[in-house]
Write a protein that holds these residues in place. Structure first.
Motif, PDB file in Angstrom:
ATOM      1  N   ILE A  35      -7.728  -5.900  -6.357  1.00 23.78           N
ATOM      2  CA  ILE A  35      -6.795  -6.613  -7.226  1.00 23.78           C
ATOM      3  C   ILE A  35      -5.816  -7.365  -6.332  1.00 23.78           C
ATOM      4  CG2 ILE A  35      -5.109  -6.387  -9.093  1.00 23.78           C
ATOM      5  CD1 ILE A  35      -6.549  -3.761  -9.832  1.00 23.78           C
ATOM      6  N   GLY A  36      -6.184  -8.602  -6.016  1.00 21.35           N
ATOM      7  CA  GLY A  36      -5.405  -9.391  -5.081  1.00 21.35           C
ATOM      8  C   GLY A  36      -4.522 -10.408  -5.775  1.00 21.35           C
ATOM      9  N   THR A  37      -3.686 -11.062  -4.989  1.00 23.19           N
ATOM     10  CA  THR A  37      -2.806 -12.094  -5.527  1.00 23.19           C
ATOM     11  C   THR A  37      -3.611 -13.283  -6.038  1.00 23.19           C
ATOM     12  OG1 THR A  37      -1.010 -11.456  -4.035  1.00 23.19           O
ATOM     13  CG2 THR A  37      -0.901 -13.658  -4.974  1.00 23.19           C
ATOM     14  N   THR A  38      -4.686 -13.634  -5.329  1.00 27.97           N
ATOM     15  CA  THR A  38      -5.468 -14.819  -5.680  1.00 27.97           C
ATOM     16  C   THR A  38      -6.658 -14.490  -6.572  1.00 27.97           C
ATOM     17  OG1 THR A  38      -4.840 -15.835  -3.569  1.00 27.97           O
ATOM     18  CG2 THR A  38      -6.705 -16.810  -4.739  1.00 27.97           C
ATOM     19  N   ASN A  39      -7.409 -13.444  -6.261  1.00 26.74           N
ATOM     20  CA  ASN A  39      -8.614 -13.089  -7.006  1.00 26.74           C
ATOM     21  C   ASN A  39      -8.646 -11.602  -7.331  1.00 26.74           C
ATOM     22  OD1 ASN A  39     -10.340 -15.639  -6.954  1.00 26.74           O
ATOM     23  ND2 ASN A  39      -9.958 -15.374  -4.774  1.00 26.74           N
ATOM     24  N   ILE A  40      -9.376 -11.256  -8.389  1.00 24.62           N
ATOM     25  CA  ILE A  40      -9.749  -9.870  -8.658  1.00 24.62           C
ATOM     26  C   ILE A  40     -11.256  -9.797  -8.453  1.00 24.62           C
ATOM     27  CG2 ILE A  40      -9.831  -7.993 -10.338  1.00 24.62           C
ATOM     28  CD1 ILE A  40      -7.359  -9.097 -11.641  1.00 24.62           C
ATOM     29  N   VAL A 108       0.223 -11.808 -10.498  1.00 29.19           N
ATOM     30  CA  VAL A 108       0.582 -11.065  -9.292  1.00 29.19           C
ATOM     31  C   VAL A 108       1.282 -12.024  -8.344  1.00 29.19           C
ATOM     32  CG1 VAL A 108      -0.308  -9.879  -7.244  1.00 29.19           C
ATOM     33  CG2 VAL A 108      -1.263  -9.367  -9.489  1.00 29.19           C
ATOM     34  N   GLU A 109       2.433 -11.594  -7.840  1.00 25.26           N
ATOM     35  CA  GLU A 109       3.231 -12.419  -6.944  1.00 25.26           C
ATOM     36  C   GLU A 109       3.558 -11.613  -5.695  1.00 25.26           C
ATOM     37  OE1 GLU A 109       7.163 -15.306  -7.266  1.00 25.26           O
ATOM     38  OE2 GLU A 109       7.009 -13.550  -8.562  1.00 25.26           O
ATOM     39  N   SER A 110       3.256 -12.191  -4.534  1.00 25.08           N
ATOM     40  CA  SER A 110       3.483 -11.505  -3.251  1.00 25.08           C
ATOM     41  C   SER A 110       2.836 -10.126  -3.234  1.00 25.08           C
ATOM     42  CB  SER A 110       4.989 -11.394  -2.957  1.00 25.08           C
ATOM     43  OG  SER A 110       5.561 -12.673  -2.840  1.00 25.08           O
ATOM     44  N   GLY A 111       1.653 -10.035  -3.835  1.00 20.01           N
ATOM     45  CA  GLY A 111       0.872  -8.808  -3.776  1.00 20.01           C
ATOM     46  C   GLY A 111       1.152  -7.790  -4.862  1.00 20.01           C
ATOM     47  N   MET A 205       0.326 -11.211   0.675  1.00 15.82           N
ATOM     48  CA  MET A 205       0.716 -10.217   1.679  1.00 15.82           C
ATOM     49  C   MET A 205      -0.280 -10.173   2.820  1.00 15.82           C
ATOM     50  SD  MET A 205       1.678  -6.763  -0.446  1.00 15.82           S
ATOM     51  CE  MET A 205       3.317  -6.416  -1.039  1.00 15.82           C
ATOM     52  N   CYS A 206       0.154  -9.575   3.918  1.00 18.97           N
ATOM     53  CA  CYS A 206      -0.755  -9.102   4.955  1.00 18.97           C
ATOM     54  C   CYS A 206      -0.635  -7.587   4.979  1.00 18.97           C
ATOM     55  CB  CYS A 206      -0.406  -9.674   6.321  1.00 18.97           C
ATOM     56  SG  CYS A 206      -0.773 -11.433   6.500  1.00 18.97           S
ATOM     57  N   ASN A 207      -1.766  -6.891   4.801  1.00 17.08           N
ATOM     58  CA  ASN A 207      -1.797  -5.433   4.801  1.00 17.08           C
ATOM     59  C   ASN A 207      -2.420  -4.915   6.078  1.00 17.08           C
ATOM     60  OD1 ASN A 207      -1.103  -3.888   2.066  1.00 17.08           O
ATOM     61  ND2 ASN A 207      -1.784  -5.956   1.577  1.00 17.08           N
ATOM     62  N   VAL A 208      -1.823  -3.872   6.641  1.00 14.67           N
ATOM     63  CA  VAL A 208      -2.272  -3.314   7.913  1.00 14.67           C
ATOM     64  C   VAL A 208      -2.464  -1.816   7.770  1.00 14.67           C
ATOM     65  CG1 VAL A 208      -1.720  -3.024  10.374  1.00 14.67           C
ATOM     66  CG2 VAL A 208      -0.948  -5.076   9.163  1.00 14.67           C
ATOM     67  N   CYS A 209      -3.567  -1.295   8.323  1.00  7.65           N
ATOM     68  CA  CYS A 209      -3.788   0.148   8.363  1.00  7.65           C
ATOM     69  C   CYS A 209      -4.412   0.522   9.696  1.00  7.65           C
ATOM     70  CB  CYS A 209      -4.714   0.592   7.232  1.00  7.65           C
ATOM     71  SG  CYS A 209      -5.059   2.380   7.213  1.00  7.65           S
ATOM     72  N   PHE A 210      -3.905   1.582  10.304  1.00  3.32           N
ATOM     73  CA  PHE A 210      -4.501   2.182  11.499  1.00  3.32           C
ATOM     74  C   PHE A 210      -5.058   3.534  11.092  1.00  3.32           C
ATOM     75  CE2 PHE A 210      -3.470   4.596  15.648  1.00  3.32           C
ATOM     76  CZ  PHE A 210      -4.787   4.495  16.073  1.00  3.32           C
ATOM     77  N   SER A 211      -6.349   3.720  11.351  1.00  2.00           N
ATOM     78  CA  SER A 211      -7.022   4.952  10.950  1.00  2.00           C
ATOM     79  C   SER A 211      -7.681   5.606  12.158  1.00  2.00           C
ATOM     80  CB  SER A 211      -8.088   4.644   9.886  1.00  2.00           C
ATOM     81  OG  SER A 211      -8.920   5.762   9.656  1.00  2.00           O
ATOM     82  N   TYR A 212      -7.649   6.933  12.191  1.00  2.00           N
ATOM     83  CA  TYR A 212      -8.347   7.712  13.221  1.00  2.00           C
ATOM     84  C   TYR A 212      -9.321   8.664  12.532  1.00  2.00           C
ATOM     85  CZ  TYR A 212      -9.259  11.127  16.898  1.00  2.00           C
ATOM     86  OH  TYR A 212      -9.877  11.977  17.804  1.00  2.00           O
ATOM     87  N   LEU A 213     -10.612   8.467  12.765  1.00  2.00           N
ATOM     88  CA  LEU A 213     -11.661   9.296  12.160  1.00  2.00           C
ATOM     89  C   LEU A 213     -11.496   9.380  10.638  1.00  2.00           C
ATOM     90  CD1 LEU A 213     -12.018  12.191  14.781  1.00  2.00           C
ATOM     91  CD2 LEU A 213     -13.403  10.115  14.550  1.00  2.00           C
ATOM     92  N   ILE A 222       3.393  -6.714   5.053  1.00  2.00           N
ATOM     93  CA  ILE A 222       4.500  -7.658   5.158  1.00  2.00           C
ATOM     94  C   ILE A 222       4.305  -8.663   4.023  1.00  2.00           C
ATOM     95  CG2 ILE A 222       4.822  -7.353   7.643  1.00  2.00           C
ATOM     96  CD1 ILE A 222       3.405 -10.073   8.037  1.00  2.00           C
ATOM     97  N   GLN A 223       5.380  -9.070   3.376  1.00  3.98           N
ATOM     98  CA  GLN A 223       5.266  -9.959   2.218  1.00  3.98           C
ATOM     99  C   GLN A 223       5.235 -11.427   2.636  1.00  3.98           C
ATOM    100  OE1 GLN A 223       8.179  -8.347  -0.778  1.00  3.98           O
ATOM    101  NE2 GLN A 223       6.300  -8.259  -1.974  1.00  3.98           N
ATOM    102  N   ARG A 224       4.293 -11.700   3.506  1.00  7.94           N
ATOM    103  CA  ARG A 224       3.975 -13.069   3.895  1.00  7.94           C
ATOM    104  C   ARG A 224       2.459 -13.180   3.984  1.00  7.94           C
ATOM    105  NH1 ARG A 224       8.036 -15.332   8.641  1.00  7.94           N
ATOM    106  NH2 ARG A 224      10.010 -14.714   7.677  1.00  7.94           N
ATOM    107  N   GLY A 225       1.940 -14.290   3.502  1.00  7.47           N
ATOM    108  CA  GLY A 225       0.502 -14.507   3.566  1.00  7.47           C
ATOM    109  C   GLY A 225       0.217 -15.984   3.400  1.00  7.47           C
ATOM    110  N   GLY A 226      -0.934 -16.296   2.830  1.00  4.61           N
ATOM    111  CA  GLY A 226      -1.327 -17.689   2.672  1.00  4.61           C
ATOM    112  C   GLY A 226      -0.376 -18.491   1.807  1.00  4.61           C
TER     113      GLY A 226
END
Length: 355
Positions: A35-40, A108-111, A205-213, A222-226
């Protein structure tokens, strides 16, 4: 009105006056939903392949009348009636906006669910129902994407998450949320045991995740994107954000020297976006007490429409190497299917949970 009453009231209002797309019918089993700002975007397993269905996450209103309603139905345009207007939703909204030389409106606005659009919830629910049919059995799994809490504002994603979950539960599904950045990892880093950094660069938005195993170490947005790039460039050069978006998607190449003022401004604001993204990663890693010590370098995967113009990956990699981070990186690569990565990752988690 409480969240619970808000959902209950809204679920009784919009009735989509068109047939469900055929792609959404005839399936059973888990669903991944972005469920994104631009498309679902929805993703479902179909044998050895994945079936992708999507709708623009937008709407356009026209005055309600019997002749208009009959004409929209005849042309299979998705819409619902509310407050004396027809709300044309999904892909058809873009066609109407272009025809009338104006912009679509977004639920949806800014994610996150827009606070400025009174019918945002009704629009979201109606679009979801065109992509997600009623479950064949009560409690089938749907895994839906949510953004991480923004680190550059005090906004929480709790309200957004709760509304989406209740919407899907009211349809008869068991609903599980997945962080958008982690969905990138689920989709792209199976061979690395789901260890690495997943970044989804979307419209809002730009979403970031760091995962270990497969265990998320940290996730945020961060609420900045295209949309930020389009708006800022449009203001700088005196053009509409819609026109800037078209140029960005069709012509932009950050590896080449800008040919005009629009490309110069796009280069400036893309670099600004990427620098803010890198600085956010540096800030979170250096202030987190839970970042594991890894014996080998990790991969970074970029996805989303904002990451797709030529040169974005290379610019990101150059900036990443210029910042000294307490992690080693083996590669920065693009997702295999950038526009559908989040939905595919959500589907992978839904399948795993079902098993």
């Amino acid at each position: 009105m409480s969240d619970k009453n808000e959902v209950a009231a809204a679920s009784q209002k919009p009735v989509v006056q068109s047939e469900r797309p055929k792609e959404a019918e005839g399936f059973g089993g888990p669903i991944g939903l972005d469920i994104g700002t631009t498309n679902i975007v929805s993703a479902r397993a179909r044998g050895a392949s994945i079936q992708i269905t999507k709708q623009l996450n937008a709407f356009f209103t026209v005055p309600a009348s019997k002749i208009t309603g009959m004409t929209l139905l005849k042309n299979d345009v998705l819409y619902f009636s509310q407050n004396g207007s027809y709300y044309i939703i999904g892909n058809a909204a873009d066609t109407f906006a272009n025809t009338f030389n104006t912009d679509t409106r977004r639920p949806v606005e800014s994610g996150l669910l827009s606070a400025r659009e009174d019918e945002a919830l009704n629009v979201i629910q109606s679009i979801i129902k065109t992509l997600v049919p009623p479950p064949k059995s009560q409690g089938e799994l749907v895994c839906y994407s949510i953004p991480g809490d923004p680190i550059d504002t005090k906004i929480s994603v709790l309200h957004h998450d709760t509304i989406l979950k209740r919407t899907l539960q009211d349809m008869g599904y068991t609903a599980i949320a997945i962080n958008e950045g982690f969905a990138v990892i689920m989709s792209e880093l199976a061979e690395e045991s789901y260890t690495g950094i997943g970044i989804s660069m979307g419209g809002g938005m730009c979403n970031v995740c760091f995962s270990y195993l497969s265990v998320p170490v940290f996730s945020y947005s961060i609420q900045r994107g295209g949309d930020y790039v389009d708006t800022m460039v449009g203001a700088a050069v005196g053009e509409s954000a819609t026109r800037i978006k078209l140029i960005k998607e069709k012509e932009l190449n950050l590896l080449k020297e800008p040919r005009n003022k629009i490309e110069t401004s796009l280069s400036i604001y893309y670099e600004d976006l990427l620098e803010n993204l890198i600085l956010s990663i540096q800030r979170v890693i250096t202030t987190s007490e839970s970042v594991p010590r890894l014996s080998k370098p990790i991969s970074v995967v970029l996805s989303g429409g904002t990451a797709m113009p030529a040169g974005v990956r290379e610019k990101f990699e150059k900036l990443l190497k210029a910042n000294r981070l307490p992690l080693q990186f083996s590669s920065v690569r693009m997702a295999e299917d950038p526009l559908n990565t989040t939905a595919k990752g959500a589907l992978q988690l839904a399948i795993a949970e079902e098993k």
